[in-house]
Design a protein around this motif. Structure first.
Motif, PDB file in Angstrom:
ATOM      1  N   ASP A  97     -42.349 -41.182 -34.812  1.00 31.27           N
ATOM      2  CA  ASP A  97     -43.446 -41.014 -33.863  1.00 31.27           C
ATOM      3  C   ASP A  97     -44.614 -40.207 -34.420  1.00 31.27           C
ATOM      4  N   ARG A  98     -44.328 -39.219 -35.272  1.00 34.50           N
ATOM      5  CA  ARG A  98     -45.408 -38.320 -35.687  1.00 34.50           C
ATOM      6  C   ARG A  98     -45.078 -37.671 -37.037  1.00 34.50           C
ATOM      7  N   VAL A  99     -46.078 -37.643 -37.929  1.00 34.76           N
ATOM      8  CA  VAL A  99     -45.954 -36.903 -39.189  1.00 34.76           C
ATOM      9  C   VAL A  99     -46.157 -35.428 -38.878  1.00 34.76           C
ATOM     10  N   MET A 100     -45.213 -34.598 -39.267  1.00 31.91           N
ATOM     11  CA  MET A 100     -45.301 -33.170 -38.987  1.00 31.91           C
ATOM     12  C   MET A 100     -45.980 -32.396 -40.117  1.00 31.91           C
ATOM     13  N   PHE A 101     -45.786 -32.882 -41.352  1.00 35.58           N
ATOM     14  CA  PHE A 101     -46.259 -32.161 -42.538  1.00 35.58           C
ATOM     15  C   PHE A 101     -46.426 -33.172 -43.655  1.00 35.58           C
ATOM     16  N   SER A 102     -47.302 -32.902 -44.615  1.00 37.43           N
ATOM     17  CA  SER A 102     -47.485 -33.833 -45.725  1.00 37.43           C
ATOM     18  C   SER A 102     -47.904 -33.084 -46.982  1.00 37.43           C
ATOM     19  N   SER A 103     -47.281 -33.462 -48.095  1.00 35.50           N
ATOM     20  CA  SER A 103     -47.604 -32.856 -49.389  1.00 35.50           C
ATOM     21  C   SER A 103     -47.708 -33.954 -50.436  1.00 35.50           C
ATOM     22  N   ALA A 104     -48.785 -33.934 -51.213  1.00 36.15           N
ATOM     23  CA  ALA A 104     -48.992 -34.948 -52.242  1.00 36.15           C
ATOM     24  C   ALA A 104     -48.342 -34.581 -53.573  1.00 36.15           C
ATOM     25  N   GLY A 105     -47.791 -33.381 -53.687  1.00 33.50           N
ATOM     26  CA  GLY A 105     -47.250 -32.922 -54.960  1.00 33.50           C
ATOM     27  C   GLY A 105     -45.766 -33.162 -55.113  1.00 33.50           C
ATOM     28  N   LYS A 106     -45.213 -32.657 -56.216  1.00 29.17           N
ATOM     29  CA  LYS A 106     -43.785 -32.811 -56.489  1.00 29.17           C
ATOM     30  C   LYS A 106     -42.932 -31.919 -55.607  1.00 29.17           C
ATOM     31  N   SER A 107     -43.518 -30.859 -55.068  1.00 25.64           N
ATOM     32  CA  SER A 107     -42.774 -29.911 -54.245  1.00 25.64           C
ATOM     33  C   SER A 107     -43.638 -29.495 -53.065  1.00 25.64           C
ATOM     34  N   LEU A 108     -42.982 -29.253 -51.934  1.00 25.24           N
ATOM     35  CA  LEU A 108     -43.726 -28.790 -50.755  1.00 25.24           C
ATOM     36  C   LEU A 108     -44.279 -27.383 -50.968  1.00 25.24           C
ATOM     37  N   PHE A 109     -43.784 -26.677 -51.991  1.00 29.10           N
ATOM     38  CA  PHE A 109     -44.273 -25.327 -52.261  1.00 29.10           C
ATOM     39  C   PHE A 109     -45.611 -25.334 -52.999  1.00 29.10           C
ATOM     40  N   TYR A 110     -46.043 -26.518 -53.488  1.00 26.84           N
ATOM     41  CA  TYR A 110     -47.358 -26.622 -54.136  1.00 26.84           C
ATOM     42  C   TYR A 110     -48.402 -26.735 -53.036  1.00 26.84           C
ATOM     43  N   PHE A 111     -48.790 -25.595 -52.476  1.00 26.85           N
ATOM     44  CA  PHE A 111     -49.639 -25.601 -51.283  1.00 26.85           C
ATOM     45  C   PHE A 111     -50.987 -26.256 -51.538  1.00 26.85           C
ATOM     46  N   TRP A 112     -51.450 -26.283 -52.774  1.00 25.95           N
ATOM     47  CA  TRP A 112     -52.745 -26.890 -53.078  1.00 25.95           C
ATOM     48  C   TRP A 112     -52.689 -28.420 -52.969  1.00 25.95           C
ATOM     49  N   THR A 113     -51.486 -28.978 -52.819  1.00 20.62           N
ATOM     50  CA  THR A 113     -51.364 -30.437 -52.656  1.00 20.62           C
ATOM     51  C   THR A 113     -51.110 -30.829 -51.199  1.00 20.62           C
ATOM     52  N   TRP A 114     -51.114 -29.872 -50.289  1.00 21.08           N
ATOM     53  CA  TRP A 114     -50.875 -30.194 -48.880  1.00 21.08           C
ATOM     54  C   TRP A 114     -52.018 -31.038 -48.325  1.00 21.08           C
ATOM     55  N   ARG A 115     -51.676 -32.002 -47.490  1.00 20.87           N
ATOM     56  CA  ARG A 115     -52.673 -32.842 -46.824  1.00 20.87           C
ATOM     57  C   ARG A 115     -52.819 -32.357 -45.375  1.00 20.87           C
ATOM     58  N   SER A 116     -53.669 -31.395 -45.155  1.00 19.78           N
ATOM     59  CA  SER A 116     -53.777 -30.779 -43.834  1.00 19.78           C
ATOM     60  C   SER A 116     -54.263 -31.768 -42.778  1.00 19.78           C
ATOM     61  N   ASP A 117     -54.967 -32.827 -43.197  1.00 24.01           N
ATOM     62  CA  ASP A 117     -55.463 -33.804 -42.232  1.00 24.01           C
ATOM     63  C   ASP A 117     -54.352 -34.689 -41.679  1.00 24.01           C
ATOM     64  N   ARG A 118     -53.142 -34.608 -42.270  1.00 15.51           N
ATOM     65  CA  ARG A 118     -52.022 -35.414 -41.793  1.00 15.51           C
ATOM     66  C   ARG A 118     -51.014 -34.612 -40.979  1.00 15.51           C
ATOM     67  N   PHE A 119     -51.217 -33.303 -40.861  1.00 16.07           N
ATOM     68  CA  PHE A 119     -50.292 -32.498 -40.064  1.00 16.07           C
ATOM     69  C   PHE A 119     -50.349 -32.951 -38.599  1.00 16.07           C
ATOM     70  N   PHE A 120     -49.180 -33.233 -38.019  1.00 16.93           N
ATOM     71  CA  PHE A 120     -49.040 -33.644 -36.617  1.00 16.93           C
ATOM     72  C   PHE A 120     -49.783 -34.951 -36.310  1.00 16.93           C
ATOM     73  N   LYS A 121     -49.879 -35.804 -37.306  1.00 19.38           N
ATOM     74  CA  LYS A 121     -50.576 -37.086 -37.157  1.00 19.38           C
ATOM     75  C   LYS A 121     -49.642 -38.115 -36.526  1.00 19.38           C
ATOM     76  N   ALA A 122     -50.097 -38.793 -35.483  1.00 22.65           N
ATOM     77  CA  ALA A 122     -49.299 -39.811 -34.819  1.00 22.65           C
ATOM     78  C   ALA A 122     -49.073 -40.999 -35.748  1.00 22.65           C
ATOM     79  N   VAL A 123     -47.886 -41.574 -35.698  1.00 25.76           N
ATOM     80  CA  VAL A 123     -47.563 -42.779 -36.476  1.00 25.76           C
ATOM     81  C   VAL A 123     -47.926 -43.986 -35.622  1.00 25.76           C
ATOM     82  N   GLU A 124     -48.839 -44.796 -36.117  1.00 24.81           N
ATOM     83  CA  GLU A 124     -49.311 -45.956 -35.350  1.00 24.81           C
ATOM     84  C   GLU A 124     -49.031 -47.254 -36.098  1.00 24.81           C
TER      85      GLU A 124
END
Length: 265
Positions: free
Chosen positions: A238-265
C-alpha cells in the motif's frame, strides 16, 4: 530479598519479552516488511524501497506466516482463512510457487480472464488496454542497491553516470486503475505471447517494467511465475515507508526523501 538492580533487570527482560511477542504477533497477523531487491516494478517501485505488506487485505494462508520453514510446518493452515478477493491492479506480494521466495508484481489477470501481449500491448479478454504517453523515466546508469546491478536502458550504450532513459506510458486497466509502465525494447520475447486463460483459483501477475520482469508471461519451468494459486498470496503493498538508493540504508546521503510514505499506485 532481591536487590533493586536485580528487580530492574527482571523488569527489563519482561518488557523485552513482551515487546518481542507483540512484534511477532503484529508481523504475523497484520503487516510484513519487504525490501524491493530488483527493478521489475519500476517506476512504481524502485530498488531500495522499503514497505510494509498489508497481510489483512486477502486473508491468511500458511504462506503468510513469516516464520515458516520450507514445509511450512509452523503454520498448518489449509487454504485461506478470512479470505477476500484481490482487485485487478493491486500490487501484491506472493510466494513463488516453486522457488519458495517472495515476489512482488501487479495483479493483471483474474480467474477466467484471457490475457495476451500483442506487439507490446496488454490485451484483457480480447480488448487492448488504454495507453497514454507518460514521457520518459530517467535514472543514472550506475550500480543500484546491495546487489550492485546496473539498469537496462532504451538508449544503450550508456556510459557510467550518464542518463539511462526508458519510455513511459500510463496504462489503464478495465476497472479504471491506472499506473505507469516502462518499455526498454520493442519486439522483446514477452511483447507477443499466446493467449493465457487464467484457471479458477489462480491469478496472473506482471511487472510494470515490462521488458525486465520474470512474471506470469513465463512458465515456472524457465524461471518465470506462471499462474499463482490464491493461497500463495501474502498481502497487498500500500505505501513505501522508506527508500535508499545505496548499498546500505545507513548511507544517509543516498536516501530518497521524496519517496518516504509514498502511496503505491
Amino acid at each position: 530479598m532481591a536487590s533493586k538492580s536485580e528487580g530492574g533487570i527482571g523488569e527489563t527482560l519482561r518488557t523485552l519479552f513482551w515487546a518481542l511477542v507483540i512484534a511477532g504477533v503484529f508481523r504475523t497477523l497484520f503487516f510484513q516488511p519487504f525490501w524491493i531487491p530488483s527493478g521489475s516494478m519500476k517506476d512504481t517501485l524502485l530498488i531500495g524501497d522499503f514497505l510494509f505488506v498489508n497481510k489483512m487485505a486477502y486473508g491468511y494462508s500458511r504462506y503468510s506466516c513469516p516464520f515458516a520453514g520450507p514445509d511450512f510446518s509452523p503454520c498448518p493452515v489449509e487454504g485461506r482463512i478470512f479470505a477476500s478477493e484481490p482487485e485487478r491492479g493491486d500490487v501484491v506480494v506472493f510466494r513463488h510457487p516453486t522457488k519458495n521466495v517472495d515476489f512482488i508484481k501487479r495483479l493483471i489477470g483474474l480467474p477466467g480472464d484471457k490475457i495476451q501481449m500483442v506487439r507490446g500491448i496488454l490485451h484483457i479478454n480480447g480488448t487492448p488496454v488504454k495507453l497514454q504517453d507518460g514521457g520518459q523515466f530517467v535514472e543514472t546508469y550506475e550500480p543500484q542497491g546491495p546487489q550492485g546491478g546496473r539498469p537496462r536502458c532504451a538508449n544503450e550504450p550508456v556510459g557510467e553516470g550518464a542518463d539511462c532513459i526508458k519510455p513511459r506510458q500510463i496504462e489503464t486497466l478495465p476497472n479504471g486503475v491506472s499506473h505507469d509502465i516502462l518499455n526498454i525494447i520493442n519486439g522483446g520475447r514477452a511483447d507477443d505471447t499466446p493467449v493465457f486463460t487464467v484457471p479458477e483459483g489462480h491469478y496472473f501477475f506482471m511487472g510494470d517494467n515490462r521488458d525486465n520482469s520474470e512474471d506470469s508471461r513465463f512458465p515456472q519451468s524457465i524461471g518465470g511465475v506462471g499462474f499463482v494459486p490464491a493461497e500463495y498470496l501474502v498481502g497487498r503493498a500500500d505505501r513505501v515507508m522508506f527508500s535508499s538508493a545505496g548499498k546500505s540504508l545507513f548511507y544517509f546521503w543516498t536516501w530518497r526523501s521524496d519517496r518516504f510514505f509514498k502511496a503505491v499506485e
